[in-house]
Scaffold this motif. Structure first.
Motif, PDB file in Angstrom:
ATOM      1  N   GLY B  84       0.788  -1.220   0.000  1.00 17.96           N
ATOM      2  CA  GLY B  84       0.000   0.000   0.000  1.00 17.96           C
ATOM      3  C   GLY B  84       0.827   1.281   0.000  1.00 17.96           C
ATOM      4  O   GLY B  84       0.335   2.360   0.324  1.00 17.96           O
ATOM      5  N   ILE B  85       2.092   1.170  -0.372  1.00 18.05           N
ATOM      6  CA  ILE B  85       2.948   2.360  -0.421  1.00 18.05           C
ATOM      7  C   ILE B  85       2.562   3.232  -1.618  1.00 18.05           C
ATOM      8  O   ILE B  85       2.626   4.454  -1.563  1.00 18.05           O
ATOM      9  CB  ILE B  85       4.443   1.959  -0.541  1.00 18.05           C
ATOM     10  CG1 ILE B  85       4.847   0.989   0.577  1.00 18.05           C
ATOM     11  CG2 ILE B  85       5.352   3.169  -0.589  1.00 18.05           C
ATOM     12  CD1 ILE B  85       4.839   1.569   1.953  1.00 18.05           C
ATOM     13  N   ALA B  86       2.197   2.595  -2.707  1.00 19.44           N
ATOM     14  CA  ALA B  86       1.765   3.316  -3.904  1.00 19.44           C
ATOM     15  C   ALA B  86       0.915   2.360  -4.736  1.00 19.44           C
ATOM     16  O   ALA B  86       1.074   1.145  -4.631  1.00 19.44           O
ATOM     17  CB  ALA B  86       2.977   3.789  -4.714  1.00 19.44           C
ATOM     18  N   THR B  87       0.038   2.903  -5.544  1.00 17.44           N
ATOM     19  CA  THR B  87      -0.786   2.024  -6.390  1.00 17.44           C
ATOM     20  C   THR B  87       0.035   1.582  -7.604  1.00 17.44           C
ATOM     21  O   THR B  87       1.003   2.261  -7.979  1.00 17.44           O
ATOM     22  CB  THR B  87      -2.032   2.767  -6.899  1.00 17.44           C
ATOM     23  OG1 THR B  87      -1.586   3.811  -7.784  1.00 17.44           O
ATOM     24  CG2 THR B  87      -2.832   3.367  -5.751  1.00 17.44           C
ATOM     25  N   PRO B  88      -0.365   0.477  -8.220  1.00 17.84           N
ATOM     26  CA  PRO B  88       0.343   0.059  -9.441  1.00 17.84           C
ATOM     27  C   PRO B  88       0.373   1.162 -10.486  1.00 17.84           C
ATOM     28  O   PRO B  88       1.384   1.342 -11.173  1.00 17.84           O
ATOM     29  CB  PRO B  88      -0.479  -1.150  -9.919  1.00 17.84           C
ATOM     30  CG  PRO B  88      -1.096  -1.705  -8.671  1.00 17.84           C
ATOM     31  CD  PRO B  88      -1.390  -0.500  -7.803  1.00 17.84           C
ATOM     32  N   ALA B  89      -0.712   1.920 -10.604  1.00 16.64           N
ATOM     33  CA  ALA B  89      -0.746   3.006 -11.597  1.00 16.64           C
ATOM     34  C   ALA B  89       0.279   4.084 -11.260  1.00 16.64           C
ATOM     35  O   ALA B  89       0.995   4.576 -12.135  1.00 16.64           O
ATOM     36  CB  ALA B  89      -2.140   3.606 -11.665  1.00 16.64           C
ATOM     37  N   GLU B  90       0.350   4.426  -9.971  1.00 19.86           N
ATOM     38  CA  GLU B  90       1.349   5.434  -9.566  1.00 19.86           C
ATOM     39  C   GLU B  90       2.764   4.921  -9.828  1.00 19.86           C
ATOM     40  O   GLU B  90       3.636   5.660 -10.296  1.00 19.86           O
ATOM     41  CB  GLU B  90       1.191   5.748  -8.071  1.00 19.86           C
ATOM     42  CG  GLU B  90      -0.051   6.554  -7.756  1.00 19.86           C
ATOM     43  CD  GLU B  90      -0.320   6.624  -6.251  1.00 19.86           C
ATOM     44  OE1 GLU B  90      -0.977   7.580  -5.831  1.00 19.86           O
ATOM     45  OE2 GLU B  90       0.119   5.721  -5.501  1.00 19.86           O
ATOM     46  N   LEU B  91       2.997   3.660  -9.514  1.00 16.68           N
ATOM     47  CA  LEU B  91       4.332   3.089  -9.700  1.00 16.68           C
ATOM     48  C   LEU B  91       4.716   3.036 -11.177  1.00 16.68           C
ATOM     49  O   LEU B  91       5.881   3.180 -11.536  1.00 16.68           O
ATOM     50  CB  LEU B  91       4.398   1.685  -9.091  1.00 16.68           C
ATOM     51  CG  LEU B  91       4.329   1.658  -7.568  1.00 16.68           C
ATOM     52  CD1 LEU B  91       3.997   0.254  -7.067  1.00 16.68           C
ATOM     53  CD2 LEU B  91       5.637   2.151  -6.954  1.00 16.68           C
ATOM     54  N   ALA B  92       3.705   2.841 -12.022  1.00 15.27           N
ATOM     55  CA  ALA B  92       3.971   2.785 -13.456  1.00 15.27           C
ATOM     56  C   ALA B  92       4.074   4.178 -14.068  1.00 15.27           C
ATOM     57  O   ALA B  92       4.376   4.316 -15.243  1.00 15.27           O
ATOM     58  CB  ALA B  92       2.870   1.988 -14.154  1.00 15.27           C
ATOM     59  N   GLY B  93       3.802   5.206 -13.257  1.00 14.78           N
ATOM     60  CA  GLY B  93       3.944   6.571 -13.759  1.00 14.78           C
ATOM     61  C   GLY B  93       2.757   7.044 -14.565  1.00 14.78           C
ATOM     62  O   GLY B  93       2.837   8.041 -15.262  1.00 14.78           O
ATOM     63  N   GLU B  94       1.631   6.307 -14.439  1.00 12.64           N
ATOM     64  CA  GLU B  94       0.489   6.652 -15.282  1.00 12.64           C
ATOM     65  C   GLU B  94      -0.189   7.956 -14.863  1.00 12.64           C
ATOM     66  O   GLU B  94      -0.914   8.548 -15.636  1.00 12.64           O
ATOM     67  CB  GLU B  94      -0.538   5.509 -15.280  1.00 12.64           C
ATOM     68  CG  GLU B  94      -0.030   4.312 -16.080  1.00 12.64           C
ATOM     69  CD  GLU B  94      -0.827   3.045 -15.819  1.00 12.64           C
ATOM     70  OE1 GLU B  94      -1.937   3.149 -15.285  1.00 12.64           O
ATOM     71  OE2 GLU B  94      -0.316   1.962 -16.150  1.00 12.64           O
ATOM     72  N   LEU B  95       0.056   8.366 -13.613  1.00  7.54           N
ATOM     73  CA  LEU B  95      -0.558   9.613 -13.167  1.00  7.54           C
ATOM     74  C   LEU B  95       0.374  10.808 -13.347  1.00  7.54           C
ATOM     75  O   LEU B  95       0.038  11.930 -13.034  1.00  7.54           O
ATOM     76  CB  LEU B  95      -0.964   9.509 -11.684  1.00  7.54           C
ATOM     77  CG  LEU B  95      -1.956   8.406 -11.355  1.00  7.54           C
ATOM     78  CD1 LEU B  95      -2.394   8.496  -9.900  1.00  7.54           C
ATOM     79  CD2 LEU B  95      -3.182   8.478 -12.260  1.00  7.54           C
ATOM     80  N   ALA B  96       1.587  10.522 -13.835  1.00  7.42           N
ATOM     81  CA  ALA B  96       2.562  11.608 -13.968  1.00  7.42           C
ATOM     82  C   ALA B  96       2.002  12.702 -14.869  1.00  7.42           C
ATOM     83  O   ALA B  96       1.504  12.432 -15.957  1.00  7.42           O
ATOM     84  CB  ALA B  96       3.875  11.079 -14.541  1.00  7.42           C
ATOM     85  N   GLY B  97       2.055  13.930 -14.392  1.00  7.57           N
ATOM     86  CA  GLY B  97       1.588  15.066 -15.179  1.00  7.57           C
ATOM     87  C   GLY B  97       0.071  15.202 -15.184  1.00  7.57           C
ATOM     88  O   GLY B  97      -0.471  16.115 -15.785  1.00  7.57           O
ATOM     89  N   GLY B  98      -0.627  14.291 -14.511  1.00  3.27           N
ATOM     90  CA  GLY B  98      -2.083  14.310 -14.534  1.00  3.27           C
ATOM     91  C   GLY B  98      -2.659  15.230 -13.473  1.00  3.27           C
ATOM     92  O   GLY B  98      -1.957  15.963 -12.821  1.00  3.27           O
TER      93      GLY B  98
END
Lengths: 196, 98
Positions: B84-98
């Motif tokens: 629970g440190i970060a979601t898979p999406a966050e870890l994959a950088g999918e929220l970067a710049g969002g």
């Protein structure tokens, strides 16, 4: 291995995860660089070589090393307690009749404190799968041909238990001092995929 | 039942090949992965057994296709998500710049 991949995407992902963790306070600023420096300054085959040379010149040390390696290496300032828990070290001595080889069939367990990072071949599926089934053939891959009468023992390391081979002292080295003797010892000799 | 990492004695692998003058790392990111893992272990985010387990339960095809330190990074991100440190999406950088 990685050298044949295009690894730009993974490099970018590593940077991203590092930045994310730093932003959330799971990593201190600069912590990664400090750890990389510490790792580079850590174990090296020179440590295993120094232990070997001492064992060659000092029969008392050799006996202590084979009986209780964790304690004996402390005499030279080395330790297996650098990680979160101390690893059990066993040193196995080659002789005229017996040759030892170390592997970690499940992953890559290795005495990093004494030998530094493991070579890529040690971590390869080819080495891990084959050396326990056909050690003579694997030694031949390394150019080592042992007499048919030499018994080969393969030691499978684990997270808690690590091994180092004590190679045989080469002939005609009576005149060499400890430092010169240590210079003869190779990383492969300490793993058992070479003779010294 | 054994997992894909349990290759001891398995048939069919080729000769062992040494890389001449092999460097400790082939790329900077590999050193960063080692340092990252050490930092997270030290901080108690996960322990060494959990780390190994995360490598060893990789799907076999991915395990065999990944380089050594790619496996490490995969295990680190698996555990960061599971803890629970970060979601898979966050870890994959999918929220970067969002």
């Amino acid at each position: 291995m990685s050298a044949t991949h295009d690894d730009a995407p993974v490099a970018a992902r590593v940077r991203h995860v590092e930045a994310l963790l730093e932003q959330r306070g799971w990593l201190a600023p600069g912590e990664i660089d400090e750890r990389i420096d510490a790792f580079a300054a850590g174990g090296s085959p020179a440590h295993g070589a120094a232990i070997t040379a001492r064992a060659w010149v000092d029969p008392g040390f050799r006996a202590r090393l084979l009986a209780d390696a964790n304690t004996a290496i402390g005499e030279l300032g080395y330790s297996m307690a650098g990680g979160l828990q101390e690893q059990q070290l066993t040193v196995v001595a080659n002789s005229e009749d017996e040759h030892h080889v170390v592997v970690c069939t499940l992953c890559s367990c290795y005495p990093i404190a004494l030998l530094g990072p493991s070579p890529g071949w040690y971590r390869s599926e080819a080495y891990r799968s084959r050396v326990v089934r056909e050690p003579r053939a694997v030694l031949r891959d390394f150019g080592v041909e042992l007499p048919a009468t030499t018994r080969i023992t393969v030691w499978d390391a684990s997270a808690e238990s690590r091994y180092m081979v004590l190679p045989r002292r080469p002939d005609a080295t009576e005149g060499l001092d400890e430092t010169a003797l240590a210079g003869l010892v190779t990383r492969k000799g300490l793993i058992g995929t070479a003779v010294v | 039942m054994s997992r894909i990492n349990d290759v001891g004695g398995m048939l069919g692998f080729p000769a062992v090949v040494e890389e001449p003058d092999e460097p400790a790392f082939h790329a900077d990111w590999e050193a960063h992965v080692v340092a990252l893992n050490a930092a997270l272990l030290r901080r108690g985010v996960y322990d060494l057994d959990e780390f190994r387990d995360a490598i060893e339960r990789m799907p076999p095809q991915e395990y065999l296709a990944s380089s050594y330190y790619e496996k490490w990074f995969r295990a680190i991100t698996t555990l960061l998500a599971e803890k629970g440190i970060a979601t898979p999406a966050e870890l994959a950088g999918e929220l970067a710049g969002g």
